[in-house]
Write an enzyme that holds these catalytic residues in place. Structure first.
Site, PDB file in Angstrom:
ATOM      1  CG  HIS A  53      23.120  27.364  28.111  1.00  0.00           C
ATOM      2  ND1 HIS A  53      24.137  27.453  27.192  1.00  0.00           N
ATOM      3  CD2 HIS A  53      23.171  26.106  28.611  1.00  0.00           C
ATOM      4  CE1 HIS A  53      24.773  26.305  27.123  1.00  0.00           C
ATOM      5  NE2 HIS A  53      24.208  25.459  27.966  1.00  0.00           N
ATOM      6  CD  GLU A  80      23.232  25.137  32.420  1.00  0.00           C
ATOM      7  OE1 GLU A  80      23.330  23.939  32.132  1.00  0.00           O
ATOM      8  OE2 GLU A  80      23.663  26.056  31.692  1.00  0.00           O
ATOM      9  CG  ASP A  82      27.560  23.817  33.204  1.00  0.00           C
ATOM     10  OD1 ASP A  82      26.364  23.505  33.381  1.00  0.00           O
ATOM     11  OD2 ASP A  82      28.030  24.108  32.091  1.00  0.00           O
ATOM     12  CG  HIS A  95      31.153  24.245  29.504  1.00  0.00           C
ATOM     13  ND1 HIS A  95      29.974  23.544  29.611  1.00  0.00           N
ATOM     14  CD2 HIS A  95      31.707  23.864  28.328  1.00  0.00           C
ATOM     15  CE1 HIS A  95      29.817  22.789  28.535  1.00  0.00           C
ATOM     16  NE2 HIS A  95      30.850  22.952  27.762  1.00  0.00           N
ATOM     17  CD  GLU A 183      25.684  19.644  32.891  1.00  0.00           C
ATOM     18  OE1 GLU A 183      26.316  18.702  32.347  1.00  0.00           O
ATOM     19  OE2 GLU A 183      25.395  20.708  32.295  1.00  0.00           O
TER      20      GLU A 183
END
Length: 379
Positions: A53, A80, A82, A95, A183
């Protein structure tokens, strides 16, 4: 042309987990969408994937190449990033587009005039925003720990690392043979300022040869409209994120009254399955907590999602007491470092692995991998 998604069929069994009678569903993940490094359970089902994460953000400032590298070293199957956009249309890993808390931008007098107040997803935010900086300007900044009170030792790495681009994250993942799980952050907002995220993301995956259904890629979003758009742009697996409260911001803009709770119903999950391959869910939707932060009975979300043909990835799994339910906290609550102390994090992972999740997002991928190996065996 957009198409209806048809994920793999799931199988079920029904064991006891502790004092709880739970439905255990351990389906095969999307075919070919996980690296060969993934563990496989002795009964033939795939073990859950471990997603670093924001990298290994429990140990390094998040969304830095050092954080992603450490997550890979710790055995994560996916990393991951963002994604937000720069002024010149380059996708970078942060983020949020507000970089006040994750970089040293406030200490750069040359950028003092860039501080602004903007409305992001309906809320006023004051800070410095990636879309007001070119990539070259962002490269002059350095990352810092976002949670310095909880993760004081991580501040030892403040000032060492640059903001990475999506292309750099992809290159690292390909070099180390792991997957990526990007993401799209605030897609409606970025569309409103002329910096669409979807097309450059798909182009980057295509350049890297990661635009096939069996590529080790998942694309995730809290919004619905951009996932529907991506369904017509790419064949890689898509994941609808579901929070425990609120609603997709594009629903707010369009006047759609539905909430994340509505999308988490069997009817909502069936609709998600027409444009996505899975759901990434706040873990409180799987095991709720009461007002005293104690765990309640598991819901039927994992079962319902699997019956709709969707994989289930839970978030976010972290070791600090601050993030754990009372059931798994450890230490003396009177201590001034109690919330930053490590609780019985493995117990939480055992619970959710037993409930049949297909993957976990974790700030501490080393522990998530170790508990997976304990339960499902090695690779």
């Amino acid at each position: 042309m957009p198409r209806t998604r048809t994920p793999a069929t799931r199988s079920t069994s029904m064991p006891l987990a502790g004092a709880l009678l739970i439905l255990l569903v351990v389906p095969a993940t999307v075919a070919g969408a996980v690296p060969d490094r993934e563990a496989t359970a002795s009964h033939g089902h795939r073990a859950p994937i471990v997603i670093g994460h924001r990298g290994a953000s429990g140990y390094r400032p998040e969304h830095t190449l050092a954080s992603y590298q450490l997550a890979i070293d710790m055995g994560a199957d996916y990393i991951e990033p963002d994604l937000v956009s720069t002024k010149d249309g380059v996708l970078v890993a942060r983020h949020e587009n507000d970089i006040s808390g994750t970089t040293d931008v406030a200490s750069h007098p040359e950028f003092a005039g860039r501080k602004a107040t903007k409305t992001i997803d309906g809320l006023p935010v004051t800070g410095w925003f990636t879309e007001d900086f070119t990539l070259a300007e962002l490269r002059t900044l350095r990352a810092k720990e976002r949670l310095p009170d909880l993760r004081r030792t991580n501040t030892a790495f403040d000032g060492l690392y640059q903001i990475p681009t999506l292309d750099e994250v992809i290159a690292l993942a390909k070099r180390r043979k792991v997957g990526i799980y990007p993401e799209t952050k605030h897609p409606t907002y970025f569309d409103s300022v002329g910096l669409s995220l979807e097309e450059p993301l798909v182009a980057a995956l295509r350049r890297a040869g990661l635009d096939r259904p069996r590529s080790a890629v998942f694309i995730q979003s809290f919004e619905v409209g951009n996932l529907r758009q991506l369904n017509g742009l790419t064949r890689v697996p898509l994941v609808q994120l579901l929070d425990a409260t609120g609603k997709p911001y594009d629903f707010t803009v369009s006047g759609d009254p539905r909430t994340y709770a509505d999308l988490a119903t069997p009817e909502g999950l069936a609709e998600i399955a027409t444009y996505a391959d899975g759901v990434g869910v706040n873990k409180n939707l799987i095991v709720p907590r009461d007002a005293q932060n104690r765990l309640g009975q598991p819901t039927g979300l994992v079962r319902d999602a699997h019956q709709a043909g969707l994989i289930v990835h839970g978030w976010t799994f972290r070791r600090e007491n601050s993030f754990l339910p009372e059931d798994f906290r450890a230490g003396n609550p009177a201590s001034d470092v109690y919330l930053a102390a490590t609780g019985d994090f493995p117990a939480e992972l055992r619970l959710f692995y037993g409930l049949g999740v297909d993957g976990v997002f974790s700030d501490n991928p080393d522990v998530a991998v170790a508990v997976r190996t304990e339960r499902f065996g090695g690779r």
